[in-house]
Design an enzyme around this catalytic site. Structure first.
Site, PDB file in Angstrom:
ATOM      1  N   ASP A  10       0.822  -1.206   0.000  1.00 38.95           N
ATOM      2  CA  ASP A  10       0.000   0.000   0.000  1.00 38.95           C
ATOM      3  C   ASP A  10       0.861   1.263   0.000  1.00 38.95           C
ATOM      4  O   ASP A  10       1.803   1.390   0.789  1.00 38.95           O
ATOM      5  CB  ASP A  10      -0.909  -0.010   1.231  1.00 38.95           C
ATOM      6  CG  ASP A  10      -1.825   1.196   1.290  1.00 38.95           C
ATOM      7  OD1 ASP A  10      -2.663   1.341   0.381  1.00 38.95           O
ATOM      8  OD2 ASP A  10      -1.702   1.991   2.241  1.00 38.95           O
TER       9      ASP A  10
ATOM     10  N   GLU B 270       1.644  -0.031  -4.861  1.00 42.70           N
ATOM     11  CA  GLU B 270       0.808   1.128  -5.185  1.00 42.70           C
ATOM     12  C   GLU B 270       1.703   2.345  -5.007  1.00 42.70           C
ATOM     13  O   GLU B 270       2.258   2.552  -3.919  1.00 42.70           O
ATOM     14  CB  GLU B 270      -0.393   1.228  -4.253  1.00 42.70           C
ATOM     15  CG  GLU B 270      -1.237   2.469  -4.546  1.00 42.70           C
ATOM     16  CD  GLU B 270      -2.190   2.837  -3.426  1.00 42.70           C
ATOM     17  OE1 GLU B 270      -3.181   3.519  -3.712  1.00 42.70           O
ATOM     18  OE2 GLU B 270      -1.941   2.447  -2.264  1.00 42.70           O
TER      19      GLU B 270
END
Length: 583
Positions: free
Chosen positions: A245, A282
């Site tokens: 993330d 990401e």
């Protein structure tokens, strides 16, 4: 059993409390800040640590938290599970990923309930299931990005045993499993790490407060903590890959970055186990060095999400131009063409949203297409809208079919968000279950203020703490049995089957992707080897000059479409897509 804890903040003593009995731990002479002790224990025994006579806290490396982040840890014996299936030998480059939130994939919201539905995904042609974060967080329902125990599995989902059953069943069906992990912050509630050591630093600040300590004093052990948790998913649960993330939020100034260290460690575990482990980042940086191999100066992450493709596709489909969509909305077909061929729209160009230049070009001669993921919807892009509305809320089935064609035949690795394959009408909203009343109210009011600034009435913004917000976000599978959902599901199956059987559609050569488009007429065509994909996003039929080899065939079409005739024109109905071969 060996109990150990890194607790440099302890001055004089650390005590293990195990099943109600106290056991003093010894300070390690060779490892600064570490305390250890050997005490008999079995699977399921409850324990915690007290520092200098303070409250008993859960183990920072707890493998299970049966009573949530504020309760005692439980011993987990990973050797007792009898695995039935080996990991499938899957290549990420030829994959089709499916992002799944356990808490809303089924009404039950558990890993076991999701396991019972895995056959549907295998039948669709999915290769990897990407699970949103599973680490424990306060309450029952939430997205998982406010987890506080990166070695454990959220108990309401079923805990460690249920995750093993899920992975085992997935592998038995030939599916890989990817887990979303969060290293850039921990949740605001239930986070006891600061009591033990310098897990966070004021040297850097993030949207969540003090940064995770990746480069300040004490960061060696903090990095080892997060590296260890990442590798534990691969070793103990046989997870195939990790989605990282928001790596752009990892504040790290050391010469050897945390991402490089993690990449090297994952590659080593893959070699040890003879498996295909990988990392997917990401990142908001638009920096191709993220996925460039370490040997040639990159960070060595194996692939990354490409939000630029999403933004270009979203603006082309919807016409939206607010926020970060503004840069793409000026010429959406051109933006879409650029992201199909050059990956990043912002590759050193000026971004009005950021009020600065942004990004760096991808070297198409050295970078394979499978370094990037392409998608039309994700948890972020749906759930961070005021009402969690999917594309299916406003787009026709034909435009949804066009989006599917662009994602599933494009050069990047395709990823779907759960329910997308049948155009699910259920929203997917932002929901929380904070047990701290003050935090719950702060989140509720913050959400309302955020969207009020964009013109939304406060009463129209769903209350994230209201149980109905989660309940409304649960998929309704009965939709799949009626049109237009049934027809769209058939289309997705057809496109995924083509991707699996046509080598041109997994060709990694970005330089071989050729695109033509008409901004005003709203059509776009791109070629991949002998395969041509055409979409018409307009409301009028489009005559597209493709030329003809005399061998043209239609492989799949949303609306009835003939291959180009002698005049070389493809007559494409409005809001439709076609896949052709001229080989």
């Amino acid at each position: 059993m060996l109990f150990e804890v890194w607790a440099p903040h302890a001055r004089d003593r650390v005590t293990l409390e195990l099943n109600g009995a106290e056991h003093p731990l010894e300070r390690e002479a060779e490892r600064a800040g570490w305390w250890t002790g050997v005490v008999p224990a079995a699977d399921g025994d409850r324990y915690g640590f007290s520092l200098d006579g303070g409250p008993v806290l859960p183990d920072p490396r707890a493998r299970r938290l049966p009573d949530g982040p504020d309760g005692l840890a439980a011993v987990v014996d990973h050797d007792t599970y009898a695995w039935q299936h080996a990991s499938p030998k899957l290549k990420l480059r030829s994959g089709v990923l499916y992002e799944l939130h356990v808490g809303t994939f089924t009404p039950e919201g558990t890993l076991d309930a999701a396991t019972a539905r895995l056959g549907e995904l295998a039948g669709l042609g999915i290769t990897h299931v990407e699970l949103m974060p599973l680490c424990p967080f306060p309450g029952v329902n939430g997205w998982g990005y406010d987890g506080v125990a990166p070695w454990a599995v959220h108990e309401p989902y079923g805990g460690p045993a249920a995750l093993k059953r899920f992975v085992d069943a997935a592998h038995g069906l030939g599916l890989g499993v990817v887990l979303d992990v969060v290293h850039n912050h921990l949740g605001p509630s239930g986070n006891h790490l600061p009591s033990f050591g310098p897990y966070f630093t004021e040297t850097h600040h993030t949207p969540w407060g003090a940064a995770v300590n990746l480069d300040a004093p004490g960061s060696d052990e903090v990095r080892a903590y997060f590296l260890g948790s990442a590798l534990a998913w691969l070793r103990d649960y046989r997870i195939d890959g990790l989605r990282l993330d928001a790596v752009h939020a990892l504040a790290d100034t050391r010469a050897l970055t945390f991402l490089e260290e993690l990449s090297a460690a994952v590659d080593e575990v893959a070699r040890e186990q003879g498996r295909k482990h990988f990392l997917i980042a990401e990142s908001d940086l638009n920096d191709p060095r993220t996925t460039t191999p370490r040997a040639i100066g990159g960070l060595g992450v194996h692939a990354q999400w490409n939000d630029d493709f999403h933004h270009a596709l979203h603006t082309a489909l919807t016409g939206e131009s607010q926020g970060y969509y503004a840069d793409f909305a000026r010429a959406p077909m051109a933006a879409l063409a650029k992201t199909l061929t050059r990956i990043f729209f912002h590759d050193g160009t000026y971004s009005t949203f950021r009020a600065r230049h942004h990004g760096r070009p991808v070297d198409r001669d050295r970078t394979p297409a499978h370094r990037f993921l392409g998608y039309s919807q994700t948890h972020d892009q749906i759930g961070n809208r005021a009402t969690g509305d999917r594309l299916s809320t406003t787009l026709s089935p034909g435009l949804l079919a066009c989006a599917a064609a662009l994602v599933l035949t494009g050069p990047a690795i395709p990823m779907l968000f759960m329910g997308e394959e049948w155009g699910a009408s259920t929203p997917w909203m932002y929901f929380t279950d904070h047990t701290d009343p003050e935090l719950a109210e702060a989140v509720r009011q913050g959400r309302r203020r955020e969207f009020a600034a964009h013109g939304w009435a406060e009463e129209d913004v769903p209350d994230p703490q209201e149980p109905a917000t989660r309940d409304r976000s649960v998929l309704d599978r009965t939709e799949r049995e009626r049109d237009p959902h049934r027809r769209l599901l058939t289309w997705y199956r057809q496109l995924i089957a083509l991707r699996r059987t046509l080598p041109d559609l997994t060709d990694p050569d970005l330089g071989g992707v050729k695109v033509a488009y008409d901004e005003e007429a709203r059509w776009l065509v791109f070629r991949r080897g002998d395969i041509r994909i055409a979409v018409n996003l307009g409301k009028e039929p489009a005559d597209i000059a493709l030329g003809s080899t005399g061998r043209d065939r239609v492989l799949a079409a949303w609306e009835r479409t003939e291959a180009p005739g002698e005049d070389g024109l493809l007559r494409l109905p409005p809001e439709s897509a076609v896949i052709l071969t001229d080989g």
